[in-house]
Design a protein around this motif. Structure first.
Motif, mmCIF file in Angstrom:
data_model
loop_
_atom_site.group_PDB
_atom_site.id
_atom_site.type_symbol
_atom_site.label_atom_id
_atom_site.label_comp_id
_atom_site.label_asym_id
_atom_site.label_seq_id
_atom_site.Cartn_x
_atom_site.Cartn_y
_atom_site.Cartn_z
ATOM 1 N N ILE A 18 36.412 37.970 39.028
ATOM 2 C CA ILE A 18 36.993 39.155 39.662
ATOM 3 C C ILE A 18 35.938 39.944 40.447
ATOM 4 N N LEU A 47 45.633 36.620 33.883
ATOM 5 C CA LEU A 47 45.752 36.403 35.325
ATOM 6 C C LEU A 47 47.013 35.598 35.672
ATOM 7 N N GLN A 71 39.143 41.938 45.747
ATOM 8 C CA GLN A 71 37.762 42.156 45.304
ATOM 9 C C GLN A 71 36.889 42.790 46.385
ATOM 10 N N TYR A 86 41.817 41.397 41.086
ATOM 11 C CA TYR A 86 41.433 40.026 41.399
ATOM 12 C C TYR A 86 41.643 39.696 42.872
#
Length: 951
Positions: free
Chosen positions: A288, A241, A260, A257
């Motif tokens: 996520i 990430l 969502q 991410y």
């Protein structure tokens, strides 16, 4: 119905760690490992109080730090299925689900399960009587899954064989609808099922699955090296990430991410597949997912578990092509963005090697921290830290398995050496020795490690040599090289006794470095099984008429005391006619005092030099030689002499004309078995083998007529799984009380010599009897057996007296040799008068002519006997009799007149002028000589016509 504790105790294994999970739609998931079933119950109730959905893992786990993973799952105590009921589910409600379950149980002929109402669905458990290891449980669970498919039971297929599966805890609530929590409870009780019964029910038989479209689950097998490499590389979703947010990662992951709330389900599943494979999986899958309006922690967990591995870049590109355009990366999956080297921790360095044989305990090894810049992976292997082109630190694998220096040692023969330890996935742990000189020579190093199974070439070989050199540097700075022992047995100062790789002192048993020569023998001297079972086995030798066998067992203990007598060796021969008397079993019993019952035994086919090498290495441990029946008598005679010499033969140095320093000494005996008498063999090659006969003691081992063969086989077979315990308390006592033991040994020998009327030349017999009886007494006082020494002592004293008489009867006197020689040469004797006829002046004709060779000439008129000296001397040499000694008694009596040249054929048709050296005897002074029997030719049979006096 069952309360929660009873339920958990029924379905969970009794050993390991347990995992409890709390899921809540509006809260962070919770997961905790606990050490007991009671804690599972308590934590579940705490979660309920906070309105969490409480779940428990069906497996127990090996290491809580490894998390709730399939690899970490240890054991199971149940098989289970999850039947989903409700709108959009396979079954409309629980009634329909229960009906389908009952039909399935009937059709599949399964036993009654324990059934739990999960609030909306149904969980069924088949509880086992005993826990089952993951490796055994997994294929059977796959069989249950296929059985459901065959009989059309729509159980959730992702649950049945999932080794990391969690299910709801009975006694808690299903908070899927927080306004209407539903109770989770056991509604049908089912008793435990024997494991073997369940194995048969779920065995993957071909006929059970004939005609099915799908095939039974067969997991893809990866080789051990691949598994090791995988275990040393982990991925962290947080890293993926961060890199993605910084623009150096994966736009697909960043998109999942950041969006969502609107992300499509296939892409979301792709993100879950990456998160599921990361070490921070439990947080990542929710990180996520939890911003989606329909987010459910339990559904997220279920969906993540259903993924079959991280999605590839190709799959993401197919789902969302635009985000993959212009990607600079060359890897195949975003999972590689989070890749980290998993360096071993202190906990990882504690490695347990499973037992190799039934009855042996697993061995725990503490792998030391590798010297910088080398590191160990969490799953093993040797790596070195390197810098990449962009300046980042990375690691390079040198060897995929654990290989390290245990210690530096000073070998008496090879100088400084290194004790190495190698862990291989299939072959287990092995130790071997490398001379330090070989580590510094590339070709020697390659050949040395290759002989032990290490295959490295090129740059990796150079790195491995550098790795071992760093070990040497670290050890030289931190510790002194230990002295390796080339021989087992007593140390020169009698302060300790070496057995295998252990040094036994009065206070402790500690490690003793072996040499290259002794290292292969170390595994022979290990304990196994139960001492009390061993004691029960050998106590059988305490029964009546077992004194010979008990004496041999006592000799196993007493052999270590031979060093404190004036002797350096002996031979104890156990003989019997045929097999079945238990001779070999006695050798196994003696060997089992020290270690493995069979491995230490030598065989006749072993070379003579190998036997001598073994004697030197064992030094004060008895040498056991089984079935020497077919060994040539000459070699038996040599063994009897050589083992009593107490040292190896002297040899020359290989590269120079100089004698090697011979420092190999011993004080030990050889216990042998044979179907033939050793005494008879020695008498067959020597007329007077008194030297050897005084060095041996021969015991006749009789079959026990009262022994049931089945009982004997069953009783003594226990020896092979229970051994190696007795020597340690025995030697610790002897080392700690050596002066008293030596004094006691002397008293026992004095008593035996008095009772057996021992002569000076019988010192071997008295010493053998003394060390055996002393060893038997001490070992009994220490509780190592319950055999009374008194009957054994009485037996051996009688045996010495009997042996003395037998030797005297069977061994001819030197004065008898001439008579025996003439008897054997009867047909080679010429009988003829020596003087000429007084009337004619001619030589008289033969009274009796020889057949074939002419060895002796007897002249009746002069009473003189002439024997060809060469033939007589050769006969003496043949039976190893001293020539002069054989004639000494006849010289003293006046019968022997010396050697003179004699025309042996005078008076015969072969009258030659050759004079041969001959021994001259006056037969009137030979007490055994009978002229009438020599010249009487009627019958002409050697048994009837004999120059020797009849007995």
């Amino acid at each position: 119905m069952l309360i929660t504790n009873e339920f958990l105790s029924a379905v969970l294994p009794p050993n390991g760690s347990y995992c409890v999970v709390g899921l809540k739609d509006d809260g962070s998931p919770r997961q905790k490992f606990v050490g007991s079933i009671e804690e599972v119950n308590a934590l579940s109730q705490k979660l309920v109080d906070e309105q969490y959905n409480a779940y428990f893992a069906l497996a127990s786990f090996t290491d809580p730090k490894e998390g709730r993973t399939s690899k970490n799952a240890k054991e199971f105590k149940s098989f289970f299925i999850d039947i989903d009921c409700g709108v959009g589910k396979p079954y409309a409600d629980q009634v329909e689900g229960m009906t389908a379950l009952k039909a399935f149980i009937k059709e599949a002929k399964l036993p009654k399960p324990m059934v739990v109402n999960s609030g909306r669905g149904v969980h069924a458990y088949w509880v086992l009587e005993e826990p089952m290891a993951r490796e055994e449980w997994k294929p059977l669970a796959e069989g249950l899954k296929l059985l459901c498919e065959k009989h059309k039971l729509e159980a959730d297929p992702s649950v049945t064989a999932d080794t990391a599966r969690i299910l709801r805890v009975p006694g808690t609530f299903n908070y899927k609808d927080t306004t209407n929590p539903l109770k989770v409870e056991v509604i049908i009780q089912g008793g435990p099922i024997p494991n073997d019964v369940f194995k048969n029910l779920f065995k993957l038989e071909d006929d059970v699955f004939a005609g099915m479209v799908g095939k039974p689950f067969v997991p893809r097998q990866m080789d051990a090296m691949t598994l090791a490499l995988m275990g040393n590389n982990i991925s962290r979703f947080k890293t993926i990430l961060i890199k993605s947010a910084e623009g150096t990662g994966c736009p697909q992951i960043l998109n999942i991410y950041e969006n969502q709330g609107t992300i499509e389900e296939p892409l979301w599943r792709g993100g879950l597949s990456i998160a599921q494979a990361c070490v921070d999986r439990d947080k990542a899958i929710h990180a996520i997912s939890n911003k989606h309006p329909s987010y459910s922690a339990s559904e997220t967990d279920r969906k993540a578990n259903e993924t079959k591995g991280p999605y590839t870049c190709a799959t993401f590109k197919k789902l969302n092509p635009s985000l993959c355009q212009g990607c600079p990366h060359t890897f195949t999956s975003p999972i590689q963005l989070g890749k980290e080297f998993n360096e071993a921790t202190e906990e990882d360095n504690e490695v347990i090697e499973p037992a190799k044989e039934l009855g042996e305990a697993p061995v725990q090894y503490t792998i030391p921290k590798y010297p910088f810049p080398f590191v160990r992976g969490a799953a093993g292997g040797i790596y070195t830290k390197v810098k990449t082109e962009d300046g980042e630190e990375s690691v390079e694998m040198i060897y995929p398995y654990d290989f390290y220096v245990v210690k530096r040692m000073k070998d008496p023969d090879q100088g400084e050496v290194l004790l190495m330890r190698l862990h291989l996935p299939q072959d287990g742990v092995q130790e071997f020795i490398i001379p330090l000189s070989a580590v510094l020579a590339k070709d020697r190093f390659r050949d040395t490690i290759a002989s032990h199974g290490l295959a490295v070439l090129g740059k990796k070989q150079e790195l491995l040599m550098a790795y071992i050199t760093r070990w040497v540097e670290e050890l030289q700075a931190s510790s002194k090289a230990e002295v390796a022992r080339r021989q087992f047995g007593w140390l020169p100062d009698d302060s300790a006794f070496i057995l295998g790789d252990r040094e036994i002192t009065a206070e402790e048993i500690k490690y003793s470095p072996p040499t290259a020569a002794t290292l292969p023998l170390v595994p022979w001297f290990k304990e196994k099984g139960d001492f009390h079972i061993w004691k029960d086995v050998v106590n059988a030798y305490g029964r009546p008429d077992m004194e010979a066998k008990a004496f041999a067992l006592f000799m196993g203990f007493g052999n270590v005391l031979l060093r404190f007598t004036n002797l350096e060796g002996y031979m104890l021969s156990l003989k019997s006619q045929g097999s079945g008397s238990g001779k070999t079993t006695i050798l196994h019993a003696v060997s089992s005092i020290f270690g493995h019952p069979k491995d230490t035994l030598m065989q006749v086919k072993d070379t003579y030099n190998q036997k001598m090498q073994r004697i030197g290495t064992f030094q004060h441990i008895p040498i056991l030689l089984d079935e020497m029946t077919n060994m040539p008598p000459e070699q038996k005679s040599n063994l009897a002499y050589d083992i009593t010499q107490g040292r190896a033969k002297n040899r020359m140095k290989s590269q120079e004309n100089a004698e090697r320093v011979n420092i190999t000494r011993w004080a030990t005996g050889m216990i042998t078995t044979s179907n033939r008498s050793l005494r008879d063999d020695l008498l067959a090659i020597k007329a007077f083998p008194e030297g050897e006969l005084m060095r041996i003691m021969e015991l006749h081992i009789f079959n026990d007529a009262n022994d049931d063969p089945v009982w004997a086989r069953t009783h003594f077979s226990r020896l092979y799984n229970n051994y190696g315990h007795a020597i340690y308390p025995f030697m610790q006592y002897v080392v700690g009380h050596l002066p008293e033991v030596i004094e006691f040994l002397g008293k026992i020998q004095t008593k035996i010599e008095a009772e057996a009327d021992i002569k000076s030349h019988e010192r071997y017999w008295s010493a053998m009897a003394a060390i055996a009886i002393t060893g038997g007494i001490i070992s009994k006082k220490l509780g190592l057996h319950d055999i009374d020494h008194r009957s054994v002592q009485t037996y051996v004293i009688k045996h010495i007296r009997d042996s003395r008489l037998q030797n005297k009867m069977m061994m001819a006197e030197s004065s008898d040799f001439l008579g025996g020689f003439l008897q054997r040469k009867y047909h080679e004797t010429l009988v003829i008068n020596g003087k000429k006829d007084g009337r004619t002046g001619l030589e008289t004709g033969p009274i009796r002519e020889p057949r074939g060779a002419l060895t002796a000439r007897y002249e009746p008129d002069t009473k003189l006997l002439y024997v060809v000296a060469k033939e007589y001397r050769a006969e003496c040499a043949k039976v190893q009799l001293n020539f002069d000694e054989s004639l000494a008694v006849h010289l003293k009596s006046g019968a022997y007149h010396g050697i003179k040249r004699k025309r042996m054929t005078a008076g015969t048709i072969i009258n030659t002028d050759v004079n041969a050296p001959a021994l001259v005897f006056d037969t009137t002074k030979l007490g055994f000589f009978r002229e009438e029997k020599l010249i009487h030719v009627e019958g002409d049979e050697p048994n009837d016509i004999n120059p020797l006096e009849e007995a």
